[in-house]
Write a protein that holds these residues in place. Structure first.
Motif, PDB file in Angstrom:
ATOM      1  N   CYS A 192       0.843  -1.192   0.000  1.00 10.54           N
ATOM      2  CA  CYS A 192       0.000   0.000   0.000  1.00 10.54           C
ATOM      3  C   CYS A 192       0.883   1.248   0.000  1.00 10.54           C
ATOM      4  O   CYS A 192       2.112   1.160  -0.080  1.00 10.54           O
ATOM      5  N   ALA A 193       0.264   2.419   0.076  1.00  4.32           N
ATOM      6  CA  ALA A 193       1.014   3.674  -0.001  1.00  4.32           C
ATOM      7  C   ALA A 193       2.114   3.714   1.056  1.00  4.32           C
ATOM      8  O   ALA A 193       1.875   3.428   2.230  1.00  4.32           O
ATOM      9  N   GLY A 194       3.319   4.048   0.610  1.00  5.76           N
ATOM     10  CA  GLY A 194       4.436   4.160   1.530  1.00  5.76           C
ATOM     11  C   GLY A 194       5.139   2.859   1.829  1.00  5.76           C
ATOM     12  O   GLY A 194       6.162   2.860   2.542  1.00  5.76           O
ATOM     13  N   GLU A 195       4.640   1.743   1.304  1.00  5.42           N
ATOM     14  CA  GLU A 195       5.254   0.446   1.547  1.00  5.42           C
ATOM     15  C   GLU A 195       6.025   0.000   0.307  1.00  5.42           C
ATOM     16  O   GLU A 195       5.741   0.440  -0.807  1.00  5.42           O
ATOM     17  N   SER A 196       6.969  -0.879   0.502  1.00  3.26           N
ATOM     18  CA  SER A 196       7.729  -1.408  -0.620  1.00  3.26           C
ATOM     19  C   SER A 196       7.537  -2.913  -0.695  1.00  3.26           C
ATOM     20  O   SER A 196       7.284  -3.576   0.316  1.00  3.26           O
ATOM     21  N   LEU A 197       7.651  -3.431  -1.909  1.00  6.98           N
ATOM     22  CA  LEU A 197       7.534  -4.869  -2.139  1.00  6.98           C
ATOM     23  C   LEU A 197       8.905  -5.526  -2.095  1.00  6.98           C
ATOM     24  O   LEU A 197       9.903  -4.882  -2.434  1.00  6.98           O
ATOM     25  N   PRO A 198       8.976  -6.787  -1.697  1.00  4.56           N
ATOM     26  CA  PRO A 198       7.843  -7.588  -1.229  1.00  4.56           C
ATOM     27  C   PRO A 198       7.542  -7.348   0.243  1.00  4.56           C
ATOM     28  O   PRO A 198       8.451  -7.079   1.035  1.00  4.56           O
ATOM     29  N   LEU A 199       6.258  -7.440   0.606  1.00  2.35           N
ATOM     30  CA  LEU A 199       5.903  -7.416   2.015  1.00  2.35           C
ATOM     31  C   LEU A 199       6.419  -8.688   2.680  1.00  2.35           C
ATOM     32  O   LEU A 199       6.531  -9.734   2.041  1.00  2.35           O
ATOM     33  N   THR A 200       6.705  -8.620   3.948  1.00  3.39           N
ATOM     34  CA  THR A 200       7.166  -9.819   4.638  1.00  3.39           C
ATOM     35  C   THR A 200       6.013 -10.796   4.821  1.00  3.39           C
ATOM     36  O   THR A 200       4.840 -10.408   4.834  1.00  3.39           O
ATOM     37  N   ASP A 201       6.343 -12.064   4.965  1.00  2.00           N
ATOM     38  CA  ASP A 201       5.323 -13.074   5.217  1.00  2.00           C
ATOM     39  C   ASP A 201       4.523 -12.743   6.471  1.00  2.00           C
ATOM     40  O   ASP A 201       3.315 -12.982   6.524  1.00  2.00           O
ATOM     41  N   ASP A 202       5.189 -12.203   7.479  1.00  2.00           N
ATOM     42  CA  ASP A 202       4.498 -11.903   8.732  1.00  2.00           C
ATOM     43  C   ASP A 202       3.452 -10.814   8.537  1.00  2.00           C
ATOM     44  O   ASP A 202       2.353 -10.889   9.096  1.00  2.00           O
ATOM     45  N   VAL A 203       3.783  -9.775   7.756  1.00  2.00           N
ATOM     46  CA  VAL A 203       2.812  -8.705   7.500  1.00  2.00           C
ATOM     47  C   VAL A 203       1.626  -9.253   6.706  1.00  2.00           C
ATOM     48  O   VAL A 203       0.455  -8.984   7.029  1.00  2.00           O
ATOM     49  N   VAL A 204       1.912 -10.017   5.668  1.00  2.00           N
ATOM     50  CA  VAL A 204       0.829 -10.592   4.860  1.00  2.00           C
ATOM     51  C   VAL A 204      -0.052 -11.491   5.713  1.00  2.00           C
ATOM     52  O   VAL A 204      -1.297 -11.433   5.638  1.00  2.00           O
ATOM     53  N   ALA A 205       0.548 -12.319   6.540  1.00  2.00           N
ATOM     54  CA  ALA A 205      -0.219 -13.248   7.369  1.00  2.00           C
ATOM     55  C   ALA A 205      -1.067 -12.506   8.397  1.00  2.00           C
ATOM     56  O   ALA A 205      -2.218 -12.883   8.661  1.00  2.00           O
ATOM     57  N   GLU A 206      -0.512 -11.447   8.974  1.00  2.00           N
ATOM     58  CA  GLU A 206      -1.287 -10.669   9.947  1.00  2.00           C
ATOM     59  C   GLU A 206      -2.511 -10.036   9.296  1.00  2.00           C
ATOM     60  O   GLU A 206      -3.612 -10.055   9.846  1.00  2.00           O
ATOM     61  N   ARG A 207      -2.336  -9.489   8.097  1.00  2.00           N
ATOM     62  CA  ARG A 207      -3.466  -8.870   7.391  1.00  2.00           C
ATOM     63  C   ARG A 207      -4.470  -9.929   6.939  1.00  2.00           C
ATOM     64  O   ARG A 207      -5.688  -9.686   6.946  1.00  2.00           O
ATOM     65  N   THR A 208      -3.969 -11.093   6.549  1.00  2.00           N
ATOM     66  CA  THR A 208      -4.874 -12.183   6.197  1.00  2.00           C
ATOM     67  C   THR A 208      -5.727 -12.584   7.395  1.00  2.00           C
ATOM     68  O   THR A 208      -6.943 -12.789   7.277  1.00  2.00           O
ATOM     69  N   SER A 209      -5.123 -12.682   8.564  1.00  2.00           N
ATOM     70  CA  SER A 209      -5.866 -13.002   9.786  1.00  2.00           C
ATOM     71  C   SER A 209      -6.929 -11.961  10.066  1.00  2.00           C
ATOM     72  O   SER A 209      -8.050 -12.288  10.495  1.00  2.00           O
ATOM     73  N   GLN A 210      -6.588 -10.702   9.825  1.00  2.00           N
ATOM     74  CA  GLN A 210      -7.555  -9.622  10.020  1.00  2.00           C
ATOM     75  C   GLN A 210      -8.790  -9.828   9.143  1.00  2.00           C
ATOM     76  O   GLN A 210      -9.939  -9.659   9.594  1.00  2.00           O
TER      77      GLN A 210
END
Length: 430
Positions: A133-151
């Motif tokens: 998203c805005a202000g973020e760079s790829l690739p996102l870490t697995d932990d960030v992706v997993a946390e958002r998936t849980s959300q």
């Protein structure tokens, strides 16, 4: 429906080469083809809406999840496919459409999106939080992706209420971009076994931290890259020698299979090998509307030979003009000089035309084409020249020589390849 997907997973774990085609399209004629194919073959039909096609604001199709559900149900009812043979899925649900916003705002929109899908009765939910998203760079870490998936899983569970146990989730961090690559590809390296294991670890830990430990039994598939992809003029073909280690990752995951995206244009043998190698869900979208476009353009060529010039639909010219007037959906996919750009625009594997079939002028030209050829005889010799498979079925009495039926049957050609790959003649879970 969840028990049918569970049976698919059990079959795969038992060593049976069973799979299912995921039809990712919102075009009415593609949906009709999918319904007829499932009805005639006695198969389960999985139809998925992608988040840029269908969202809480209408997406590019103008449909919200409940509208898409109603369209699929009407199509099934009209052609005699029982609704208990249907599974509705949501594809790439997450912040994709709102990547220009800060993460908190994009995820708030994604929550509304997921809730709308679940409340509309979608039960196979692919959550894709791999987008920066805005202000973020790829690739996102697995932990960030997993946390958002849980959300988003929490939102889905709340939306489903007492029926939450019918939901089946698909997760992953190495997720191919929806709709094919927007640049020239020379290869599509498969996900490494190490990366896939890290993805699973991150999600299991995120589920536990969010109080969602029970999700481990309802996550049915992991999206990884098997080494297949396409761009506007090329296809990266599946090679099983490149996935030997990756395929061992799910040996310790009794309830999870692989899901393959971007399988469009793979050869039939490659599709069958993917299923044998535990990619039990094969997604196809642009490949179906590519076949639709082939049929419509072929009929437009026939129309020029048999219809008076004053009544021609000029379908090809109309769609090209509308694409030039509204270039947003294709301009990043068509590079080079004007000749190359036109070829990629109208004929490329990326099939950017699929975004324009709902345009009022394009839709009107399509209707006029079919009406013109419904009123005029279709010379078999011209059908042989432009649509030889449909010509053969008409000669054999297997297909009515009607333009509408011919278009639908051309789309079914693609689905027949997927059925042969996914469906040995067992009906244990069909």
């Amino acid at each position: 429906m969840s028990e049918l997907l569970d049976q698919l997973v059990r079959d795969q774990k038992a060593g049976l080469s069973h799979g299912i085609t995921s039809v990712c399209s919102a075009h009415p004629l593609v949906l009709e083809a999918a319904v007829l194919q499932a009805r005639d073959e006695g198969r389960l039909l999985l139809v998925e809406a992608t988040s840029n096609q269908v969202d809480q604001y209408g997406g590019y199709t103008g449909m919200r999840p409940s509208d898409f559900r109603d369209l699929v149900h009407r199509t099934a009812d009209a052609h005699g496919l029982s609704r208990d043979r249907l599974i509705l899925g949501g594809d790439h649900l997450g912040p994709n459409r709102w990547r220009a916003l800060p993460a908190a705002e994009a995820m708030a929109e994604a929550e509304v999106l997921v809730r709308a899908y679940v409340e509309a009765g979608f039960t196979k939910i692919h959550l894709d939080c791999s987008f920066a998203c805005a202000g973020e760079s790829l690739p996102l870490t697995d932990d960030v992706v997993a946390e958002r998936t849980s959300q988003l899983i929490r939102v889905a569970e709340d939306a489903a209420g007492p029926q939450a146990d019918r939901l089946r989730y698909v997760i992953g961090t190495e997720v191919p971009v929806p709709g094919g690559a927007d640049h020239v590809l020379h290869d599509a390296p498969p996900t490494s076994a190490r990366a896939a294991r890290e993805t699973l670890r991150a999600h299991h830990e995120a589920f536990a931290a969010a109080g969602l430990s029970g999700m481990r039994g309802r996550v049915m598939a992991l999206v990884v890259q098997p080494g297949v992809e396409f761009d506007h003029h090329g296809v990266v073909d599946y090679r099983d020698d490149r996935t030997a280690e990756l395929r061992t990752v799910l040996d310790d995951e009794p309830g999870i299979v692989f899901e393959a995206h971007s399988t469009d244009y793979q050869l039939p043998g490659a599709l069958a090998q993917l299923v044998r190698d535990h990619w039990a869900v094969l997604k196809v979208g642009p490949g179906l509307t590519f076949a639709l476009r082939e049929a419509l353009f072929a009929l437009a060529a026939i129309e020029r030979e048999v219809v008076d010039s004053s009544r021609l639909s000029h379908l090809v010219e109309v769609v090209d003009r509308r694409m030039l007037e509204e270039p947003h959906w294709w301009q990043e996919y068509a590079a080079g000089d004007e000749r190359s750009r036109r070829l990629n625009r109208l004929y490329g594997y990326s099939d950017r035309i699929r975004y324009y079939w709902t345009d009022p002028e394009t839709a009107a030209a399509q209707r006029q084409l079919l009406d013109n050829l419904e009123a005029a005889p279709l010379p078999l010799a011209l059908l042989s020249a432009h649509l030889p498979s449909q010509y053969a079925r008409i000669r054999a009495g297997q297909l009515a020589p009607r333009p509408h039926d011919i278009v639908v049957d051309r789309v079914r050609d693609v689905l027949r390849d997927y059925d042969r790959a996914c469906a040995p003649r067992s009906k244990e879970y069909a």
